[in-house]
Design a protein around this motif. Sequence first.
Motif, mmCIF file in Angstrom:
data_model
loop_
_atom_site.group_PDB
_atom_site.id
_atom_site.type_symbol
_atom_site.label_atom_id
_atom_site.label_comp_id
_atom_site.label_asym_id
_atom_site.label_seq_id
_atom_site.Cartn_x
_atom_site.Cartn_y
_atom_site.Cartn_z
ATOM 1 N N ILE A 202 -28.288 -51.330 120.830
ATOM 2 C CA ILE A 202 -29.667 -51.055 121.192
ATOM 3 C C ILE A 202 -30.476 -50.966 119.908
ATOM 4 C CG2 ILE A 202 -31.230 -49.394 122.297
ATOM 5 C CD1 ILE A 202 -28.743 -48.383 123.873
ATOM 6 N N ALA A 203 -31.554 -51.731 119.829
ATOM 7 C CA ALA A 203 -32.482 -51.689 118.704
ATOM 8 C C ALA A 203 -31.804 -52.007 117.374
ATOM 9 C CB ALA A 203 -33.172 -50.321 118.627
ATOM 10 N N VAL A 208 -35.500 -48.133 116.307
ATOM 11 C CA VAL A 208 -36.459 -47.193 116.893
ATOM 12 C C VAL A 208 -36.894 -46.203 115.821
ATOM 13 C CG1 VAL A 208 -36.764 -45.367 118.612
ATOM 14 C CG2 VAL A 208 -35.419 -47.414 119.181
ATOM 15 N N ASP A 209 -38.192 -45.975 115.721
ATOM 16 C CA ASP A 209 -38.725 -44.983 114.786
ATOM 17 C C ASP A 209 -38.834 -43.631 115.477
ATOM 18 O OD1 ASP A 209 -39.038 -46.578 112.491
ATOM 19 O OD2 ASP A 209 -40.941 -47.375 113.227
ATOM 20 N N PHE A 210 -38.065 -42.680 114.982
ATOM 21 C CA PHE A 210 -38.132 -41.312 115.477
ATOM 22 C C PHE A 210 -39.035 -40.515 114.537
ATOM 23 C CE2 PHE A 210 -34.196 -43.002 117.103
ATOM 24 C CZ PHE A 210 -34.113 -42.477 118.388
ATOM 25 N N ARG A 211 -40.092 -39.952 115.076
ATOM 26 C CA ARG A 211 -41.013 -39.136 114.278
ATOM 27 C C ARG A 211 -40.791 -37.681 114.684
ATOM 28 N NH1 ARG A 211 -44.457 -42.544 111.702
ATOM 29 N NH2 ARG A 211 -44.487 -44.693 112.501
ATOM 30 N N LEU A 212 -39.974 -37.019 113.905
ATOM 31 C CA LEU A 212 -39.547 -35.668 114.243
ATOM 32 C C LEU A 212 -40.656 -34.654 113.985
ATOM 33 C CD1 LEU A 212 -36.001 -35.901 112.686
ATOM 34 C CD2 LEU A 212 -36.495 -35.642 115.120
ATOM 35 N N PHE A 237 -41.113 -41.941 121.630
ATOM 36 C CA PHE A 237 -40.491 -43.190 121.215
ATOM 37 C C PHE A 237 -40.035 -43.958 122.446
ATOM 38 C CE2 PHE A 237 -37.157 -39.987 121.302
ATOM 39 C CZ PHE A 237 -36.085 -40.617 121.903
ATOM 40 N N ALA A 238 -40.057 -45.267 122.317
ATOM 41 C CA ALA A 238 -39.584 -46.154 123.382
ATOM 42 C C ALA A 238 -38.241 -46.735 122.975
ATOM 43 C CB ALA A 238 -40.591 -47.272 123.628
ATOM 44 N N VAL A 239 -37.410 -47.001 123.963
ATOM 45 C CA VAL A 239 -36.078 -47.551 123.707
ATOM 46 C C VAL A 239 -35.978 -48.928 124.363
ATOM 47 C CG1 VAL A 239 -33.597 -47.176 123.901
ATOM 48 C CG2 VAL A 239 -35.142 -45.211 123.734
ATOM 49 N N PRO A 240 -35.676 -49.978 123.600
ATOM 50 C CA PRO A 240 -35.581 -51.322 124.172
ATOM 51 C C PRO A 240 -34.277 -51.518 124.935
ATOM 52 C CG PRO A 240 -35.004 -51.389 121.859
ATOM 53 C CD PRO A 240 -35.424 -49.971 122.141
ATOM 54 N N ALA A 241 -34.157 -52.661 125.580
ATOM 55 C CA ALA A 241 -32.930 -53.012 126.293
ATOM 56 C C ALA A 241 -31.804 -53.284 125.300
ATOM 57 C CB ALA A 241 -33.167 -54.245 127.154
#
Length: 283
Positions: A202-203, A208-212, A237-241
């Motif tokens: 995945i990704a 995926v950019d996680f902004r904590l 955050f969004a998670v792609p397929a």
Amino acid sequence: MENSSTPTPTPTAPAVSRGSLGRRIGTTLAGTAAAAALVAAYAPGFAHAETAAPAAPALATPAPAAPTAAPQGSLIDPEHTDYSDCPELPAGVDPARWRCEVSAAAPELTMGGVKQLKLAPITMTHAEGPLADGTMAQVWGAMHTAPTAVPGGLTGTGAGDRSPLLGMTVEPRYGGRSDFYTGQISLGFRLAGPLLPEGCGIAADAPVDFRLKRSGKSVWLSQNPPLIKFAAYADEFAVPAAKDCGPLSGLLNRRLGLPSASGNLMTYDAEYTFKTYDQLPTR
């Protein structure tokens, strides 16, 4: 990364690669006011003063000055921390003003149809300090973790737990971007199992950019050696397929509820310790 007079905003080294120095120096904020705002907003990086000296942070609970042992159950033993992943410093900087930070986290991940998955501990190493011109910078070191079994495996049912053939694991991989002043870290996820091909994930190609965002104040568990605890989370955050998973790609994405544009969450309870570079063993 190649030596550079200015930091590069998006390092591209892989998870445990040292790479060349120029690609691993992170962009930092200019100006005292901006830096101070970040110090109050995120850890590691926000939990201590901007100087390399191990002074107690403004928002942290001060610890006793005398040496103290790490509390039982701590993620890090600061007395025996491995600093072998500390990256090389940019040319011309003062080692006494640069610190190597080692953090360990116990994340919990909700993405798509996977709810509250407790991931294996994640250890990250990076360096931060002022360049020769006074600009604050960061250099990426390494990330280490291990696969975590996904309950229900490929089917999401008891059969997936009982049959090794239907098992599946997920493992975060460093995605090439990090900023420990602002709380940004990019990750991809490797998916593995007996029925999944190598490269399934995945990704992986667009992490995926996680902004904590910090939840609560940082707390000093020990000051000598330093050990700071903090809690953070990311929920925007969004998670792609999943991709490159062969004939099972469609089934796998239905099982995981991917892609998932919203409702995703990562909690990030962590601790970190540090040494300035003049305290590290000579290589």
